[in-house]
Design a protein around this motif. Structure first.
Motif, PDB file in Angstrom:
ATOM      1  N   GLY A  78       0.807  -1.220   0.000  1.00 53.55           N
ATOM      2  CA  GLY A  78       0.000   0.000   0.000  1.00 53.55           C
ATOM      3  C   GLY A  78       0.833   1.260   0.000  1.00 53.55           C
ATOM      4  N   CYS A  79       1.326   1.621   1.166  1.00 51.85           N
ATOM      5  CA  CYS A  79       2.008   2.902   1.355  1.00 51.85           C
ATOM      6  C   CYS A  79       3.275   3.033   0.507  1.00 51.85           C
ATOM      7  CB  CYS A  79       2.376   3.087   2.829  1.00 51.85           C
ATOM      8  SG  CYS A  79       0.977   3.018   3.951  1.00 51.85           S
ATOM      9  N   VAL A  80       4.133   2.018   0.556  1.00 50.23           N
ATOM     10  CA  VAL A  80       5.410   2.099  -0.154  1.00 50.23           C
ATOM     11  C   VAL A  80       5.185   2.142  -1.659  1.00 50.23           C
ATOM     12  CG1 VAL A  80       7.604   0.925  -0.581  1.00 50.23           C
ATOM     13  CG2 VAL A  80       6.689   1.024   1.740  1.00 50.23           C
ATOM     14  N   ALA A  81       4.368   1.238  -2.178  1.00 49.16           N
ATOM     15  CA  ALA A  81       4.099   1.208  -3.616  1.00 49.16           C
ATOM     16  C   ALA A  81       3.502   2.536  -4.085  1.00 49.16           C
ATOM     17  CB  ALA A  81       3.174   0.046  -3.955  1.00 49.16           C
ATOM     18  N   ARG A  82       2.563   3.061  -3.317  1.00 48.70           N
ATOM     19  CA  ARG A  82       1.934   4.334  -3.676  1.00 48.70           C
ATOM     20  C   ARG A  82       2.956   5.460  -3.711  1.00 48.70           C
ATOM     21  NH1 ARG A  82      -0.677   5.792   0.914  1.00 48.70           N
ATOM     22  NH2 ARG A  82       1.331   6.728   1.403  1.00 48.70           N
ATOM     23  N   ASP A  83       3.794   5.537  -2.671  1.00 44.15           N
ATOM     24  CA  ASP A  83       4.780   6.617  -2.617  1.00 44.15           C
ATOM     25  C   ASP A  83       5.790   6.520  -3.753  1.00 44.15           C
ATOM     26  OD1 ASP A  83       3.496   7.642  -0.429  1.00 44.15           O
ATOM     27  OD2 ASP A  83       5.065   7.139   1.017  1.00 44.15           O
ATOM     28  N   VAL A  91      10.780   6.923   0.623  1.00 42.35           N
ATOM     29  CA  VAL A  91      10.069   5.847   1.305  1.00 42.35           C
ATOM     30  C   VAL A  91      10.902   4.563   1.321  1.00 42.35           C
ATOM     31  CG1 VAL A  91       8.765   4.945  -0.670  1.00 42.35           C
ATOM     32  CG2 VAL A  91       7.796   4.800   1.611  1.00 42.35           C
ATOM     33  N   ILE A  92      11.797   4.415   0.353  1.00 43.76           N
ATOM     34  CA  ILE A  92      12.657   3.225   0.316  1.00 43.76           C
ATOM     35  C   ILE A  92      13.612   3.245   1.496  1.00 43.76           C
ATOM     36  CG2 ILE A  92      14.436   2.006  -1.000  1.00 43.76           C
ATOM     37  CD1 ILE A  92      12.979   3.119  -3.553  1.00 43.76           C
ATOM     38  N   ASP A  93      14.229   4.396   1.764  1.00 42.39           N
ATOM     39  CA  ASP A  93      15.124   4.515   2.925  1.00 42.39           C
ATOM     40  C   ASP A  93      14.364   4.272   4.223  1.00 42.39           C
ATOM     41  OD1 ASP A  93      17.326   5.082   1.312  1.00 42.39           O
ATOM     42  OD2 ASP A  93      16.955   7.255   1.404  1.00 42.39           O
TER      43      ASP A  93
END
Length: 104
Positions: A78-83, A91-93
């Motif tokens: 959800g959050c990571v893919a969206r960002d 968001v990866i860090d």
């Protein structure tokens, strides 16, 4: 899942909107873990055998780890893919730092 800018407690900058079903599922699992912890406390109060308490403690650890795995999977989907789709590579860090904390 939706990220907003402020959290009501003031301690966090981000929030995640969850469906009522998702929220209830997470809370139900935490309630079961809380019950397991209360059970361990009761064992201590009754002077239960150390090995028996350790077995129950290991069960709690397994339950928390399972909860964390499900939550991190949901976060990534959800959050990571969206960002990332929105160009927010920071968001990866954040994800790497979170995973490092979980793997201590």
């Amino acid at each position: 899942m939706k990220k907003t800018e402020k959290h009501s407690c003031g301690c966090c900058e981000k929030t995640t909107s969850r469906t009522e079903t998702e929220r209830k599922k997470l809370i139900h699992r935490l309630n079961r873990i809380e019950g397991q912890i209360r059970g361990i406390r009761g064992m201590i109060e009754k002077d239960a055998y150390c090995a028996d308490i350790l077995v129950q403690s290991a069960a709690v650890n397994a339950a928390v780890n399972s909860f964390n795995k499900d939550l991190i999977a949901s976060h990534i989907r959800g959050c990571v893919a969206r960002d990332i789709r929105e160009g927010n590579d920071e968001v990866i860090d954040e994800l790497v730092a979170t995973l490092q904390k979980l793997m201590k």
